[in-house]
Design a protein around this motif. Structure first.
Motif, short mmCIF file in Angstrom:
data_model
loop_
_atom_site.label_atom_id
_atom_site.label_comp_id
_atom_site.label_asym_id
_atom_site.label_seq_id
_atom_site.Cartn_x
_atom_site.Cartn_y
_atom_site.Cartn_z
N UNK A 25 -13.13 7.91 4.39
CA UNK A 25 -13.38 7.51 3.01
C UNK A 25 -12.04 6.96 2.49
N UNK A 26 -12.04 5.67 2.14
CA UNK A 26 -10.80 5.03 1.69
C UNK A 26 -10.86 4.89 0.17
N UNK A 27 -9.79 5.25 -0.51
CA UNK A 27 -9.74 5.08 -1.96
C UNK A 27 -8.80 3.92 -2.29
N UNK A 28 -9.37 2.84 -2.83
CA UNK A 28 -8.58 1.67 -3.24
C UNK A 28 -8.76 0.49 -2.30
N UNK A 29 -9.01 -0.68 -2.89
CA UNK A 29 -9.09 -1.91 -2.08
C UNK A 29 -8.05 -2.91 -2.57
N UNK A 30 -6.77 -2.47 -2.55
CA UNK A 30 -5.66 -3.41 -2.76
C UNK A 30 -5.26 -3.93 -1.38
N UNK A 31 -4.00 -4.34 -1.25
CA UNK A 31 -3.52 -4.82 0.06
C UNK A 31 -3.74 -3.77 1.14
N UNK A 32 -3.38 -2.52 0.83
CA UNK A 32 -3.39 -1.46 1.84
C UNK A 32 -4.82 -1.08 2.22
N UNK A 33 -5.66 -0.81 1.20
CA UNK A 33 -7.04 -0.40 1.49
C UNK A 33 -7.80 -1.49 2.23
N UNK A 34 -7.54 -2.76 1.88
CA UNK A 34 -8.23 -3.86 2.55
C UNK A 34 -7.86 -3.89 4.04
N UNK A 35 -6.56 -3.74 4.33
CA UNK A 35 -6.14 -3.76 5.74
C UNK A 35 -6.72 -2.57 6.51
N UNK A 36 -6.72 -1.41 5.86
CA UNK A 36 -7.23 -0.22 6.55
C UNK A 36 -8.72 -0.42 6.89
N UNK A 37 -9.50 -0.87 5.88
CA UNK A 37 -10.93 -1.10 6.11
C UNK A 37 -11.15 -2.17 7.17
N UNK A 38 -10.36 -3.23 7.10
CA UNK A 38 -10.51 -4.35 8.05
C UNK A 38 -10.28 -3.88 9.48
N UNK A 39 -9.21 -3.11 9.70
CA UNK A 39 -8.92 -2.65 11.07
C UNK A 39 -9.97 -1.64 11.56
N UNK A 40 -10.48 -0.80 10.65
CA UNK A 40 -11.52 0.15 11.06
C UNK A 40 -12.77 -0.61 11.47
N UNK B 3 -7.17 -13.28 -0.33
CA UNK B 3 -7.21 -12.17 0.63
C UNK B 3 -8.09 -11.04 0.09
N UNK B 4 -7.90 -10.67 -1.19
CA UNK B 4 -8.70 -9.57 -1.75
C UNK B 4 -10.18 -9.94 -1.80
N UNK B 5 -10.45 -11.18 -2.20
CA UNK B 5 -11.86 -11.62 -2.30
C UNK B 5 -12.52 -11.64 -0.93
N UNK B 6 -11.82 -12.26 0.04
CA UNK B 6 -12.39 -12.35 1.40
C UNK B 6 -12.53 -10.95 1.99
N UNK B 7 -11.56 -10.07 1.67
CA UNK B 7 -11.63 -8.69 2.17
C UNK B 7 -12.83 -7.97 1.59
N UNK B 8 -13.06 -8.17 0.30
CA UNK B 8 -14.20 -7.50 -0.35
C UNK B 8 -15.51 -7.98 0.28
N UNK B 9 -15.61 -9.28 0.55
CA UNK B 9 -16.82 -9.81 1.21
C UNK B 9 -16.98 -9.24 2.61
#
Ligand SMILES: Cc1cc2nc3c(=O)[nH]c(=O)nc-3n(C[C@H](O)[C@H](O)[C@H](O)COP(=O)(O)OP(=O)(O)OC[C@H]3O[C@@H](n4cnc5c(N)ncnc54)[C@H](O)[C@@H]3O)c2cc1C
Length: 349
Positions: free
Chosen positions: A8-23, A147-153
């Motif tokens: 469970x990741x809290x936050x989708x800034x630079x860090x949360x986006x990268x964590x989610x992306x790699x997972x 980056x944030x927008x593409x990450x959210x998508x």
């Protein structure tokens, strides 16, 4: 019905986006909770990766390892999301004083990797070059809004728009529960909000306020980043991000007239062509007194982790350390000792 995920990741800034992306790349299950109305440093940052720093123009921490990893990661993200994110953009250093020119000349001849001489006349029609100019190679501009927008998508299936409150977090044996989600690990990537998090609030955070102006400068080439006392960074067509301040002791989190006036004076002194101010941004950097990130698991609660404290260098540090955190949890690879949050065991236990 309860949804089970590994992370469970809290936050989708630079860090949360990268964590989610790699997972996601590894097919590991996760959910990412983000409140778009909460302040985010990533949304106002200029997005510059610069391998050197400070008045002595020295290389930044671990840059030889971190830079190639970051560039390859952004290029991979770009390809995966079909969105332009990373652009190579050399920094034109407009020396603000004789002392800074001397510093540049000294570094050119001592342990130089990234500095280059440039044509002294190349930028003379745009800038006042009283002390000349030089160039820094291997710099990049990251389009963080894209980056944030593409990450959210990219993470849409895993994304939950909600405000997370620690009071609703339940620790269970080998995991956590929050709302209808149960997870083996919760990882806080919530930027400065970790300062009020009961598990990590004792970390030596030192939040730092930064303001910037968005300025229209028609005709200024947008393939470089310009730097003297200010950074002038390409933003969107004809628009440049100009800043910023670094304030440790700030009274308000709001934009100030004082910053705007000072920046306009500095721009008037350096820029030879007309410009118009179109916006004024402000953000708080999740910085800390040691200038090293906080990465890893809580010493007393192995189900709670953090990836934070990226300070002024989130663009280069976030891909490297989110990847390292996953390797640590999944494959027991040791974390970098300088970044491992367990160095503060005595404070957060
Ligand atoms: C003016 C300025 C200029 C900068 N320029 C650069 C630069 O050029 N290069 C560089 O590398 N770095 C730069 N930085 C630093 C960079 O912005 C940070 O290092 C980086 O953005 C930190 O990312 P983060 O994900 O840790 O935090 P954030 O971007 O703040 O993300 C935290 C996320 O968590 C969410 N969140 C927080 N609390 C909750 C909650 N309770 N519930 C749900 N969601 C929550 C927020 O909405 C946000 O999306 C700059 C910073 C500033 C302020």
């Amino acid at each position: 019905m309860q949804k089970k995920v590994k992370y469970l990741i809290i936050g989708q800034g630079l860090v949360g986006t990268w964590l989610g992306y790699f997972l996601k790349q590894r097919n590991i299950s996760f959910a990412i909770v983000n409140d778009s109305n909460t302040a985010s440093a990533t949304k106002v940052a200029s997005g510059v990766i610069n391998p050197v720093t400070g008045r002595r123009i020295v290389q930044t921490w671990m840059i030889d390892e971190i830079l190639p990893f970051a560039v390859a990661s952004y290029e991979g993200f770009q390809e995966k999301t079909n969105t332009k994110i990373i652009t190579a953009a050399p920094v034109v250093l407009i020396h603000p004083s004789q002392q800074m020119k001397d510093s540049f000349d000294y570094r050119m001849n001592h342990d130089n990797v990234y500095l280059k001489k440039n044509n002294p006349l190349a930028w003379a029609s745009f800038f006042n070059l009283h002390f000349g100019s030089g160039e820094i190679d291997a710099c990049y501009w990251i389009d963080l809004i894209s980056f944030l927008e593409a990450g959210k998508n990219q993470l849409a299936e895993n994304y939950i728009e909600s405000n997370f409150n620690c009071n609703n977090l339940k620790l269970i044996d080998k995991g956590v529960e929050w709302n209808n989600i149960s997870a083996e690990k919760i990882i806080f990537c919530d930027g400065i909000n970790s300062m009020i998090n009961p598990y990590f609030k004792k970390l030596p955070f030192a939040p730092n306020k930064g303001e910037a102006l968005i300025v229209e400068i028609k005709g200024l080439p947008s393939k470089h980043i310009y730097k003297n006392n200010l950074a002038i960074v390409p933003w969107k067509e004809n628009l440049f991000w100009v800043g910023s301040s670094f304030e440790w002791d700030y009274i308000s989190k709001m934009p100030t007239d004082a910053f705007k006036q000072k920046t306009i004076e500095s721009l008037n002194a350096v820029l030879k062509i007309p410009y118009t101010v179109v916006d004024h941004l402000v953000g708080i950097r999740p910085a800390n007194t040691e200038r090293r990130p906080f990465v890893g698991l809580h010493p007393s609660y192995a189900q709670i982790g953090i990836c934070n404290g990226m300070g002024t260098k989130g663009c280069s540090l976030a891909p490297y350390f989110t990847h390292q955190l996953i390797e640590h949890i999944e494959n027991k690879v040791p974390l970098n000792a300088e970044a491992n949050v367990q160095r503060f065991k005595h404070l957060i236990n």
